[in-house]
Write an enzyme that holds these catalytic residues in place. Sequence first.
Site, PDB file in Angstrom:
ATOM      1  N   GLU A  47      -0.801  11.823   8.394  1.00  0.00           N
ATOM      2  CA  GLU A  47      -2.103  11.171   8.232  1.00  0.00           C
ATOM      3  C   GLU A  47      -2.907  11.898   7.156  1.00  0.00           C
ATOM      4  O   GLU A  47      -2.554  13.002   6.724  1.00  0.00           O
ATOM      5  CB  GLU A  47      -2.888  11.198   9.545  1.00  0.00           C
ATOM      6  CG  GLU A  47      -2.266  10.420  10.674  1.00  0.00           C
ATOM      7  CD  GLU A  47      -3.250   9.449  11.335  1.00  0.00           C
ATOM      8  OE1 GLU A  47      -4.322   9.178  10.748  1.00  0.00           O
ATOM      9  OE2 GLU A  47      -2.926   8.983  12.437  1.00  0.00           O
TER      10      GLU A  47
ATOM     11  N   GLU B 124     -10.896   8.570   9.414  1.00  0.00           N
ATOM     12  CA  GLU B 124     -10.014   9.565   8.822  1.00  0.00           C
ATOM     13  C   GLU B 124     -10.621  10.931   9.129  1.00  0.00           C
ATOM     14  O   GLU B 124     -11.843  11.114   9.031  1.00  0.00           O
ATOM     15  CB  GLU B 124      -9.904   9.365   7.310  1.00  0.00           C
ATOM     16  CG  GLU B 124      -9.360   8.015   6.896  1.00  0.00           C
ATOM     17  CD  GLU B 124      -7.950   7.775   7.398  1.00  0.00           C
ATOM     18  OE1 GLU B 124      -7.091   8.664   7.216  1.00  0.00           O
ATOM     19  OE2 GLU B 124      -7.703   6.701   7.979  1.00  0.00           O
TER      20      GLU B 124
ATOM     21  N   ARG C 233       6.039  -1.848  20.148  1.00  0.00           N
ATOM     22  CA  ARG C 233       5.918  -2.981  21.062  1.00  0.00           C
ATOM     23  C   ARG C 233       7.156  -3.870  20.966  1.00  0.00           C
ATOM     24  O   ARG C 233       7.774  -3.970  19.896  1.00  0.00           O
ATOM     25  CB  ARG C 233       4.652  -3.781  20.735  1.00  0.00           C
ATOM     26  CG  ARG C 233       3.368  -3.055  21.055  1.00  0.00           C
ATOM     27  CD  ARG C 233       2.170  -3.778  20.502  1.00  0.00           C
ATOM     28  NE  ARG C 233       2.181  -3.784  19.040  1.00  0.00           N
ATOM     29  CZ  ARG C 233       1.246  -4.372  18.283  1.00  0.00           C
ATOM     30  NH1 ARG C 233       0.242  -4.991  18.865  1.00  0.00           N
ATOM     31  NH2 ARG C 233       1.326  -4.333  16.974  1.00  0.00           N
TER      32      ARG C 233
ATOM     33  N   TYR D 126       0.825  -1.204   0.000  1.00  0.00           N
ATOM     34  CA  TYR D 126       0.000   0.000   0.000  1.00  0.00           C
ATOM     35  C   TYR D 126       0.866   1.264   0.000  1.00  0.00           C
ATOM     36  O   TYR D 126       0.546   2.252  -0.693  1.00  0.00           O
ATOM     37  CB  TYR D 126      -0.918  -0.014   1.230  1.00  0.00           C
ATOM     38  CG  TYR D 126      -1.560   1.307   1.554  1.00  0.00           C
ATOM     39  CD1 TYR D 126      -2.500   1.866   0.707  1.00  0.00           C
ATOM     40  CD2 TYR D 126      -1.215   2.006   2.720  1.00  0.00           C
ATOM     41  CE1 TYR D 126      -3.088   3.086   0.997  1.00  0.00           C
ATOM     42  CE2 TYR D 126      -1.798   3.214   3.019  1.00  0.00           C
ATOM     43  CZ  TYR D 126      -2.735   3.759   2.158  1.00  0.00           C
ATOM     44  OH  TYR D 126      -3.305   4.967   2.451  1.00  0.00           O
TER      45      TYR D 126
ATOM     46  N   HIS E 194      -5.421   7.469  13.354  1.00  0.00           N
ATOM     47  CA  HIS E 194      -6.629   7.070  12.622  1.00  0.00           C
ATOM     48  C   HIS E 194      -7.123   5.684  13.049  1.00  0.00           C
ATOM     49  O   HIS E 194      -8.221   5.271  12.661  1.00  0.00           O
ATOM     50  CB  HIS E 194      -6.410   7.149  11.103  1.00  0.00           C
ATOM     51  CG  HIS E 194      -5.635   6.012  10.507  1.00  0.00           C
ATOM     52  ND1 HIS E 194      -5.695   5.711   9.161  1.00  0.00           N
ATOM     53  CD2 HIS E 194      -4.776   5.109  11.046  1.00  0.00           C
ATOM     54  CE1 HIS E 194      -4.913   4.658   8.903  1.00  0.00           C
ATOM     55  NE2 HIS E 194      -4.346   4.295  10.022  1.00  0.00           N
TER      56      HIS E 194
ATOM     57  N   ASP F 241      10.046   8.345  16.868  1.00  0.00           N
ATOM     58  CA  ASP F 241       9.005   7.766  16.018  1.00  0.00           C
ATOM     59  C   ASP F 241       8.132   6.865  16.884  1.00  0.00           C
ATOM     60  O   ASP F 241       8.503   5.740  17.224  1.00  0.00           O
ATOM     61  CB  ASP F 241       9.645   6.972  14.877  1.00  0.00           C
ATOM     62  CG  ASP F 241       8.651   6.646  13.776  1.00  0.00           C
ATOM     63  OD1 ASP F 241       7.479   7.031  13.903  1.00  0.00           O
ATOM     64  OD2 ASP F 241       9.051   6.011  12.779  1.00  0.00           O
TER      65      ASP F 241
ATOM     66  N   SER G  37       0.160   7.231  10.782  1.00  0.00           N
ATOM     67  CA  SER G  37      -0.992   6.323  10.718  1.00  0.00           C
ATOM     68  C   SER G  37      -1.250   5.631  12.055  1.00  0.00           C
ATOM     69  O   SER G  37      -1.550   4.440  12.108  1.00  0.00           O
ATOM     70  CB  SER G  37      -0.790   5.273   9.609  1.00  0.00           C
ATOM     71  OG  SER G  37      -0.713   5.890   8.349  1.00  0.00           O
TER      72      SER G  37
END
Length: 411
Positions: free
Chosen positions: A341, A368, A270, A209, A312, A242, A309
């Site tokens: 985003e 969104e 994580r 994507y 959202h 980040d 991202s």
Amino acid sequence: MSASMNKIKHIVTNIDQQAKHYENLQDEASRKALIAEAQSLIATLELPREYVQRTVFAEPARNTAAQLAIDLELFEGLVAAGEEGRNSAELAKPGDADPALLFEARILKHLAAMNVVEEIDADVYRGTALSTALTVPKFRDGIPFGLDATGRVFLDIPQYLAENRYRNPVGVSQGPFQYTHKTEREYFEWSIHENPKNGAAFKNYIRGYREGLPSWTRPDFYPAQAELANSLQKNDAILLVDVGGGFGQDLQDFYANNPSFHHASILQDRPAILSSIAPDSLHPSISTMPHDFFTPQPVRGARAYHLHSILHNWDDAHCRTILGHLRDAMTPGYSKMLIFENVVPDRAAHWQMTRLDWLMMATCAALERTERQWRELLGSVGLVVRRIWSVDETTESLIEVVVEGDEEERM
């Protein structure tokens, strides 16, 4: 001449013009404009009954047929066949599938009708650029991710909303996804604990994507040298944190696109994500730190905190928790927050944004956001939008955020 015919002539003229632009420029803007005009022509010419037959029956059948072709490795068979192609008997592995299933108006016949593969003779099929791409995991796995995790959810959304009196879905454990899959886990937990195969497909889908999309780390998107380099005098200053940064692709891109930066950055996610990153695969300026963004941010006073991202995936209440922890870690007059985003326009939103909004509703009971919604959400935790950096109407924007009261000083 009827109004509809005038519209058709206008669209055809635009298609001709955009085709010439694309032929001369070979750029993304003219390519997308040409696609938009072609889609507009179809929408103008298509009859209501044709729309229903295409969207309700032909396209879902195409998606199912594509999944079967993946399961039976038909696309790989077409790659091996080359230009000469193969018939259904040659493509069917012994014991795997009846050739009649592949040909008699079933898998391959419908995929050919929908332009996924090419039918070059009766029961002889040849691969296309699309079917070849669907042998590559980052493109292929979007189909099983979509059909398994979200396809059924979309079908259930009307019933879910009716039972909930058409209230906007809120709450990651009580949304459409949980309704369909009979679980209380949010999507990412579900994919880890209950369906790891789909979780792996999702990771590959995300890689595909994002391929080719503009990155905010490019100097022609966001001038990092002008916006971040000032005030970075100390050698031990933290440049970027980040937050929920996954495998570190954004930080990797940042240093690749901005080689003059050598200050340290921190990748947070994580432990299970960070432990899967290959040793020495990250830029030497990047270190990793396990962190749950629903807990206080341990790195205080960084030049910028980056979220790509993340928000959202969550409703406003959860977002306020995430943003509040970052606000508390920011140094007023120095720190920034960089949120990459979608900013959905109030008018004429592109389908790539609206379909993602529906995907967020289906999987996360989230959304969104429009510019107004972003400003209200950030303002509710004492943050303010300094500037929104964008390159086109189909991709994400970089929302530059500072502590309230800081915006004038930093313009």
